[in-house]
Design a protein around this motif. Structure first.
Motif, mmCIF file in Angstrom:
data_model
loop_
_atom_site.group_PDB
_atom_site.id
_atom_site.type_symbol
_atom_site.label_atom_id
_atom_site.label_comp_id
_atom_site.label_asym_id
_atom_site.label_seq_id
_atom_site.Cartn_x
_atom_site.Cartn_y
_atom_site.Cartn_z
ATOM 1 N N ILE A 49 45.052 3.882 -9.735
ATOM 2 C CA ILE A 49 45.872 4.617 -10.710
ATOM 3 C C ILE A 49 47.092 3.761 -11.001
ATOM 4 O O ILE A 49 47.975 3.630 -10.160
ATOM 5 C CB ILE A 49 46.319 5.994 -10.137
ATOM 6 C CG1 ILE A 49 45.122 6.812 -9.656
ATOM 7 C CG2 ILE A 49 47.169 6.777 -11.153
ATOM 8 C CD1 ILE A 49 44.235 7.352 -10.730
ATOM 9 N N CYS A 50 47.146 3.172 -12.128
ATOM 10 C CA CYS A 50 48.235 2.266 -12.565
ATOM 11 C C CYS A 50 48.658 1.315 -11.447
ATOM 12 O O CYS A 50 49.848 1.191 -11.142
ATOM 13 C CB CYS A 50 49.401 3.051 -13.156
ATOM 14 S SG CYS A 50 50.137 4.330 -12.141
ATOM 15 N N GLY A 51 47.693 0.675 -10.840
ATOM 16 C CA GLY A 51 47.987 -0.328 -9.821
ATOM 17 C C GLY A 51 48.104 0.235 -8.408
ATOM 18 O O GLY A 51 48.185 -0.519 -7.441
ATOM 19 N N VAL A 52 48.114 1.545 -8.271
ATOM 20 C CA VAL A 52 48.155 2.152 -6.932
ATOM 21 C C VAL A 52 46.710 2.390 -6.500
ATOM 22 O O VAL A 52 45.976 3.132 -7.150
ATOM 23 C CB VAL A 52 48.925 3.500 -6.937
ATOM 24 C CG1 VAL A 52 49.006 4.070 -5.528
ATOM 25 C CG2 VAL A 52 50.305 3.335 -7.551
ATOM 26 N N LYS A 53 46.337 1.729 -5.394
ATOM 27 C CA LYS A 53 44.948 1.861 -4.943
ATOM 28 C C LYS A 53 44.830 3.022 -3.951
ATOM 29 O O LYS A 53 45.480 3.017 -2.913
ATOM 30 C CB LYS A 53 44.494 0.553 -4.293
ATOM 31 C CG LYS A 53 44.362 -0.536 -5.346
ATOM 32 C CD LYS A 53 43.830 -1.825 -4.820
ATOM 33 C CE LYS A 53 43.713 -2.888 -5.901
ATOM 34 N NZ LYS A 53 44.554 -2.736 -7.092
ATOM 35 N N LEU A 54 44.006 3.975 -4.313
ATOM 36 C CA LEU A 54 43.803 5.137 -3.449
ATOM 37 C C LEU A 54 42.401 5.054 -2.860
ATOM 38 O O LEU A 54 41.449 4.737 -3.581
ATOM 39 C CB LEU A 54 43.924 6.440 -4.242
ATOM 40 C CG LEU A 54 45.196 6.670 -5.077
ATOM 41 C CD1 LEU A 54 45.105 7.996 -5.814
ATOM 42 C CD2 LEU A 54 46.430 6.639 -4.198
ATOM 43 N N LYS A 55 42.258 5.375 -1.563
ATOM 44 C CA LYS A 55 40.915 5.286 -0.956
ATOM 45 C C LYS A 55 39.996 6.382 -1.478
ATOM 46 O O LYS A 55 38.782 6.264 -1.429
ATOM 47 C CB LYS A 55 41.022 5.321 0.563
ATOM 48 C CG LYS A 55 41.493 6.628 1.133
ATOM 49 C CD LYS A 55 41.419 6.637 2.644
ATOM 50 C CE LYS A 55 42.421 5.667 3.237
ATOM 51 N NZ LYS A 55 42.725 5.965 4.638
ATOM 52 N N ASN A 56 40.593 7.468 -1.946
ATOM 53 C CA ASN A 56 39.820 8.502 -2.636
ATOM 54 C C ASN A 56 40.733 9.178 -3.656
ATOM 55 O O ASN A 56 41.952 9.003 -3.599
ATOM 56 C CB ASN A 56 39.191 9.490 -1.630
ATOM 57 C CG ASN A 56 40.228 10.309 -0.891
ATOM 58 O OD1 ASN A 56 40.992 11.038 -1.501
ATOM 59 N ND2 ASN A 56 40.264 10.168 0.431
#
Ligand SMILES: Cc1cc2nc3c(=O)[nH]c(=O)nc-3n(C[C@H](O)[C@H](O)[C@H](O)COP(=O)(O)O)c2cc1C
Length: 306
Positions: free
Chosen positions: A10-17
């Protein structure tokens, strides 16, 4: 069977889920950490922060309603500096993204917080321009295109983190508001905050909440939220994070199909401490059932009736 990849960017924020705990319903994660493994949650949007500590509104501040609840907590929080010193080190023990949700009475306060938090160890800032429970500021910025444009562009100058702008549903055209936020520099949009509501005790003829009105959340708001996510995601190019009444994986998938790239789970956390994890498991089961290997493939996959 194909492998499922639950991660999203999400806009460069990596979320594992794609499941994030919604602001105000998960505190700073401490209470929930006793019941659930925070490592399994994509991200946590912390309780709305203000420049200085706030005690919030007088009780009663919550009331149950059919299929939902009203709250008028009024942004009770220990202030942004306490958060940086005491809560970030706690949250950083876990591999979950930290989103700082901020609210202010003036644009200057928002800017000052964005500047301070840009040097802190967080992943993104979420602008709460939409809280219906504080008398001055906040919602006043979120309900006109001019207001949202002004606050987003000003905060953008000070914010060196990904900037998520959280929208209020208490407007006539949510798409216009979202477009204004995008044009002013938002990196992502999250929606919806609570719908302004009221409940009355007919014996006393007084409102149940001491604040008279409050914000409605929970399953009752979900169809409104899904419709708004659908409209906004067709208007803006930046990612949309959907929320409003998500209790199950199926609820979350509805938001993804409508156009959300990730979801936030709010009121459900107050009923089921493990709601975020259960929602995530439900999304994974849906992906397996329908042969989706990536969450992004579900996003916006809506087939409209003709
Ligand atoms: C008790 C309570 C406190 C909340 N506090 C905040 C807050 O501090 N900042 C904010 O942006 N949203 C706040 N919200 C709104 C939620 O983050 C969310 O936008 C809304 O409740 C809709 O999602 P839900 O139906 O899953 O709860 C609060 C909601 C509740 C129920």
């Amino acid at each position: 069977m194909r492998e499922t990849d639950l991660s999203v960017d999400i806009c460069g924020v990596k979320l594992k889920n794609p499941v994030i705990a919604a602001s105000g319903t998960f505190g700073f994660g401490r209470e929930h950490a006793c019941y659930v493994d925070l490592n399994k949650i994509g991200g946590i949007s912390v309780k709305g922060l203000t420049l200085r500590p706030r005690e919030g509104n007088k009780p009663p501040r919550v009331a149950e309603t059919p299929a939902g609840m009203l709250n008028s907590v009024g942004l009770q929080n220990p202030g942004v500096r306490h958060f940086i010193e005491n809560e970030i080190p706690f949250l950083r023990q876990y591999s979950t993204a930290i989103i700082a949700n901020i609210a202010g009475n003036t644009i200057e306060e928002y800017c000052e917080m964005a500047e301070i938090l840009s040097d802190a160890d967080i992943d993104a800032i979420e602008l709460n321009v939409s809280c219906p429970n504080v008398k001055a500021g906040c919602v006043a910025f979120g309900n006109t295109t001019e207001g949202i444009s002004e606050i987003t562009s000003q905060v953008r100058k000070y914010c060196r983190k990904p900037l998520i702008v959280k929208l209020t549903p208490n407007v006539t055209s949510i798409s216009d508001i979202a477009a204004a936020a995008e044009a002013a520099g938002a990196d992502a949009i999250s929606l919806i905050n609570t719908l302004l509501g009221m409940a009355i005790d007919i014996e006393t003829r007084r409102p149940i909440l001491a604040n008279n009105t409050g914000g409605l959340s929970g399953p009752a708001v979900k169809p409104v939220a899904v419709r708004m996510v659908y409209e906004v995601s067709r208007t803006v190019k930046i990612p949309v994070i959907g929320m409003g009444g998500i209790f199950t994986g199926s609820d979350a998938v509805e938001f993804l199909i409508a156009g959300a790239s990730a979801v936030m789970v709010g009121t459900a956390n107050l009923v089921y401490p493990d709601a975020c994890i259960k929602v995530c498991e439900g999304i994974e089961q849906y992906m397996k059932r329908h042969g989706f290997s990536r969450v992004a493939d579900i996003t916006g996959s809506l087939i409209l009736n003709t």
